[in-house]
Design a protein around this motif. Sequence first.
Motif, PDB file in Angstrom:
ATOM      1  N   ILE A 208       0.859  -1.181   0.000  1.00  0.00           N
ATOM      2  CA  ILE A 208       0.000   0.000   0.000  1.00  0.00           C
ATOM      3  C   ILE A 208       0.896   1.232   0.000  1.00  0.00           C
ATOM      4  CG2 ILE A 208      -1.882  -1.177   1.201  1.00  0.00           C
ATOM      5  CD1 ILE A 208      -1.014   0.319   3.763  1.00  0.00           C
TER       6      ILE A 208
ATOM      7  N   ASP B  91      -1.852   5.748   2.054  1.00  0.00           N
ATOM      8  CA  ASP B  91      -2.806   4.758   2.552  1.00  0.00           C
ATOM      9  C   ASP B  91      -2.487   4.397   4.000  1.00  0.00           C
ATOM     10  OD1 ASP B  91      -4.670   4.036   0.443  1.00  0.00           O
ATOM     11  OD2 ASP B  91      -2.970   3.191  -0.628  1.00  0.00           O
TER      12      ASP B  91
ATOM     13  N   PRO C  28      -7.218   0.961   2.738  1.00  0.00           N
ATOM     14  CA  PRO C  28      -6.485   1.460   1.558  1.00  0.00           C
ATOM     15  C   PRO C  28      -7.286   1.392   0.275  1.00  0.00           C
ATOM     16  CG  PRO C  28      -5.110   0.006   2.894  1.00  0.00           C
ATOM     17  CD  PRO C  28      -6.506  -0.127   3.423  1.00  0.00           C
TER      18      PRO C  28
END
Length: 230
Positions: free
Chosen positions: A49, A53, A130
């Motif tokens: 991610i 995020d 995310p």
Amino acid sequence: MSDLTDLIAAYGEHLAQYDRWFSDCMERFSDRIFCAAGCAGCCRALFDISLLDAALLQRGLHGLTPAEQTRVRERSGAILVRLQEHWPDFSHPYTLNHRPEDHWEVPEEDATPCPFLDDTGRCLAYAFRPATCRLHGLPNVDRGGEIFQAQGCSLNFAGARALEEAGLQWDFHAAFLAEARLYRSFAEALLGSPEVQADTFIAAVPFIDFTALGASGRRGKVDLIPRDPD
């Protein structure tokens, strides 16, 4: 906006558009999309991610009860210990970009559960999850035909060609450009350069000290790509 708090909030508002798209698809194809609360088959593996995020998800972590926060930290810490057995230098800020991607690409059979799941398979920080978590399950095809993600959950549109379903298409091109602008602003405010790319794992989220990464007057800028020893 240069204030990190405002940028993280703006990112959360941006990601809410993905939720609306997904919800619209579920309403339109209720007989062919079977994503539901507690279905956590895709909430596994150590997929990467962005650091933005991670900042948003950390905000969600801080909103949990003390017991829930402890649970997430313990599970995340156990994952980090395993990672550090393979990568002894994997330490704060737990970024991946200096490693060849094939070194941290997780095999398809990896079943490591997300540390943010509760015992029922529900996400403890759902509103802060995310971007990839919000987009997974359906192909991501722009209205102009550009394919950003061809794969979807095998439970959805079983036996049908979801990739060719016009009703699933959305303004992904514009949305991803807007997401990129937010990330560049975040990198500029946090790391001092809009060009910096920094990805991490969800398991690192509880342990990233964003105040230690800040540029301009914070504790100094951190090199995300380690230098070779002299």
